[in-house]
Design a protein around this motif. Structure first.
Motif, short mmCIF file in Angstrom:
data_model
loop_
_atom_site.label_atom_id
_atom_site.label_comp_id
_atom_site.label_asym_id
_atom_site.label_seq_id
_atom_site.Cartn_x
_atom_site.Cartn_y
_atom_site.Cartn_z
N UNK A 1 0.81 -1.22 0.00
CA UNK A 1 0.00 0.00 0.00
C UNK A 1 0.85 1.28 0.00
N UNK A 2 2.14 1.17 -0.15
CA UNK A 2 3.03 2.33 -0.10
C UNK A 2 2.62 3.38 -1.15
N UNK A 3 2.44 4.62 -0.71
CA UNK A 3 2.10 5.75 -1.57
C UNK A 3 0.79 5.55 -2.33
N UNK A 4 -0.11 4.77 -1.78
CA UNK A 4 -1.38 4.53 -2.47
C UNK A 4 -2.28 5.75 -2.38
N UNK A 5 -2.88 6.10 -3.50
CA UNK A 5 -3.89 7.15 -3.56
C UNK A 5 -5.16 6.54 -4.14
N UNK A 6 -6.31 6.70 -3.46
CA UNK A 6 -7.53 6.03 -3.91
C UNK A 6 -7.93 6.39 -5.33
N UNK A 7 -7.96 5.40 -6.18
CA UNK A 7 -8.46 5.53 -7.55
C UNK A 7 -8.55 4.13 -8.14
N UNK A 8 -9.37 3.98 -9.15
CA UNK A 8 -9.49 2.68 -9.80
C UNK A 8 -8.16 2.27 -10.43
N UNK A 9 -7.47 3.21 -11.04
CA UNK A 9 -6.18 2.90 -11.68
C UNK A 9 -5.15 2.42 -10.67
N UNK A 10 -5.08 3.10 -9.53
CA UNK A 10 -4.12 2.69 -8.51
C UNK A 10 -4.49 1.34 -7.90
N UNK A 11 -5.79 1.09 -7.76
CA UNK A 11 -6.22 -0.21 -7.24
C UNK A 11 -5.82 -1.33 -8.21
#
Length: 328
Positions: free
Chosen positions: A78-88
């Motif tokens: 989850x490092x540097x995760x920003x909520x978005x479908x692409x990031x998921x």
């Protein structure tokens, strides 16, 4: 099959790598730059403490990074995760690459980097599905909840609400679907080794998770069971799932698959998919198995993420499980 590992797999001693060598190995495994930076930060903080036995502690960090669902493993994912479908989508793809998940000719997703925890000193670049104590179980449940939310985000089609729920599309990837079986395995192993009964599951959930378990409909886990006595128990959030027969024995495809596992030259494990190798009782376990749920409740979202991809003939199940379902 060789892994291209830095280590000699036959060597029982753990050769302590330099941080640079560790970073290079993690990059080859498929970890992102942000994930590797997270690992580096842990090692560097350790080295700065000048503790008595830094080598042993650094070794523990290395193995924590290779035990799927550990606190460190989750931080790296989850490092540097920003909520978005692409990031998921990117996080799910990284997880599946790190674990070495690949479909076989028999439509079964093999985890090609799966090792035995008891041999991790000899196979230190493999990854391990292992829970040894209750605190690790709690941490692992938090990890699976994170993965479930990532999968939910991956298949969410839009944010507009429809009948109180975000609109979803059906899970349509074989690796995403069968990842559920691997994510559930260490919890099944832990319950099995601890000889936990249905009453024990209820009491443990109350004591350690401070939540009640649920008892959903178990019709799809009673194939060929004349008195339909198999019981389905899920954790309060619906993700972790256990099937127990009337003798309080776990019903799981892993009982069958582990009886036919094949050890590779590098220490990793494969599972025999030749249906003729399995007894009728083993095939019944495969047909009635548990699996982790991505949805946090029943209903339409559960159907789209968990239920519909499991339908025989949909193309996402192992061929041996599709076959087993025809027998009962």
């Amino acid at each position: 099959m060789k892994t291209g590992s830095t280590f000699r797999q036959a060597d029982q001693r753990f050769p302590l790598l330099t941080l640079e060598e560790q970073v290079n190995q993690l990059a080859r495994d498929g970890w992102s730059a942000a994930a590797i930076k997270q690992y580096q930060a842990h090692v560097e903080r350790l080295l700065a403490t000048h503790s008595f036995d830094q080598n042993a502690t650094q070794m523990r960090l290395w193995f924590d990074a290779h035990r799927v669902g550990s606190e460190l493993f989750t931080e790296m994912l989850m490092a540097d995760f920003r909520p978005s479908q692409e990031n998921a989508q990117a996080r799910i793809a990284m997880l599946e690459k790190v674990m070495g998940l690949e479909p076989s000719a028999e439509n079964f997703v093999q985890m090609k980097r799966l090792g035995f925890w008891s041999e991790h000193g000899a196979t230190p670049t493999l990854y391990y599905l292992y829970i040894g104590e209750m605190q690790q179980l709690r941490t692992y449940i938090e990890f699976t909840n994170r993965v479930s939310r990532l999968m939910y985000a991956k298949y969410q089609t839009r944010t507009k609400r429809f009948f109180g729920q975000p609109s979803m599309t059906m899970l349509n990837d074989i690796v995403d679907h069968q990842l559920r079986y691997y994510l559930g395995k260490p919890m099944i192993d832990f319950v099995r080794t601890q000889n936990v009964t249905r009453v024990g599951l209820k009491l443990s959930s109350q004591k350690f998770l401070h939540r009640q378990v649920r008892y959903p409909d178990a019709r799809y886990h009673n194939r060929g069971v004349e008195d339909a006595s198999n019981l389905k128990i899920v954790t309060h959030d619906y993700h972790a799932e256990f099937i127990l027969d009337k003798h309080d024995q776990l019903v799981s495809m892993w009982n069958a698959l582990e009886a036919h596992q094949v050890l590779q030259d590098d220490g990793s494990v494969r599972f025999n998919m030749q249906r003729g190798s399995y007894t009728i009782d083993e095939l019944q376990q495969i047909a009635n198995t548990e699996s982790l749920n991505y949805a946090n409740h029943g209903g339409k979202i559960h159907d789209l993420l968990d239920g519909d991809p499991s339908v025989r003939g949909a193309g996402y199940e192992p061929a041996i499980r599709d076959y087993a379902k025809t027998l009962f």
